[in-house]
Design a protein around this motif. Sequence first.
Motif, short mmCIF file in Angstrom:
data_model
loop_
_atom_site.label_atom_id
_atom_site.label_comp_id
_atom_site.label_asym_id
_atom_site.label_seq_id
_atom_site.Cartn_x
_atom_site.Cartn_y
_atom_site.Cartn_z
N HIS A 80 2.99 17.08 29.57
CA HIS A 80 3.08 18.06 29.15
C HIS A 80 5.34 18.49 29.43
N ILE A 81 5.65 17.67 28.93
CA ILE A 81 7.63 17.98 29.78
C ILE A 81 7.76 17.74 28.85
N ASP A 82 9.56 18.43 28.47
CA ASP A 82 10.04 19.04 28.22
C ASP A 82 10.96 18.16 27.79
N TRP A 83 11.15 17.73 26.18
CA TRP A 83 11.73 16.25 26.19
C TRP A 83 11.61 16.46 24.46
N PRO B 8 3.20 26.23 28.14
CA PRO B 8 3.94 26.51 28.86
C PRO B 8 2.51 27.59 29.98
N VAL B 9 1.61 27.19 30.28
CA VAL B 9 0.99 27.06 31.20
C VAL B 9 0.45 26.68 32.69
N MET B 10 0.90 24.70 32.01
CA MET B 10 0.67 23.98 33.01
C MET B 10 1.72 24.31 34.18
N GLN C 203 7.86 28.90 28.91
CA GLN C 203 8.98 28.65 27.44
C GLN C 203 8.24 27.74 26.60
N PHE C 204 8.21 27.60 25.24
CA PHE C 204 7.66 26.47 24.86
C PHE C 204 8.62 26.59 23.40
N GLU D 217 10.74 32.10 25.33
CA GLU D 217 10.72 31.94 26.31
C GLU D 217 9.70 33.47 26.80
N ILE D 218 8.45 33.57 27.62
CA ILE D 218 7.94 33.88 28.25
C ILE D 218 7.59 34.08 29.50
N ALA D 219 8.31 35.75 29.55
CA ALA D 219 8.99 36.12 30.93
C ALA D 219 7.22 36.33 31.11
N GLY D 220 7.56 36.26 33.27
CA GLY D 220 7.02 36.66 34.08
C GLY D 220 6.34 38.12 34.13
N THR D 221 5.55 38.20 34.92
CA THR D 221 4.72 39.04 35.54
C THR D 221 5.47 39.83 36.20
#
Length: 163
Positions: free
Chosen positions: A104-107, A122-124, A133-134, A156-160
């Motif tokens: 699950h590397i962004d490549w 986005p979860v691992m 992100q995804f 982008e998925i912001a952190g809490t």
Amino acid sequence: MVLPPDQEDGLGVIILNSNAETHFSFTNALGLVSIEQAHRLAAVLANFPKARWIVALHHHLVEYPMPVATFAERVGTALINGSWFVRKLKPFSARILVAHGHRHIDWVGACGAMKIISAPSPVMGATDDASTQFLIHTLAAGSNGRLCLLPPERVEIAGTTDG
């Protein structure tokens, strides 16, 4: 599993099982595409000579062309018969895109004319407070039956934050 295109030059999806049937105790994540699957894949691709295809599997076709921090990052990442499988895909490479996960590397890359995308997760490895992100990929029909991969859209998925 095969979802054929709805027209002769449409887009189809093929999902392969790349998990090796093994009891190797170091990892259960060894990747292998069997010769039977490769033959069936080639037959499907040959039966739809004008179609474009997404070929999805779990393991990487080849190792990423980038350095890694530890040898363990390479173990069980790519298919153990990846170079053989890439050669089997070569006659169809202009009209297929291979999508995989596993590390699950962004490549995004290519092996000759064959496009390869890795699905970042986005979860691992993510922590609640860090953004993650995804990618959303868009495909287009090119000339001479080619399958084109357009630039991805990054979500982008912001952190809490507690407070």
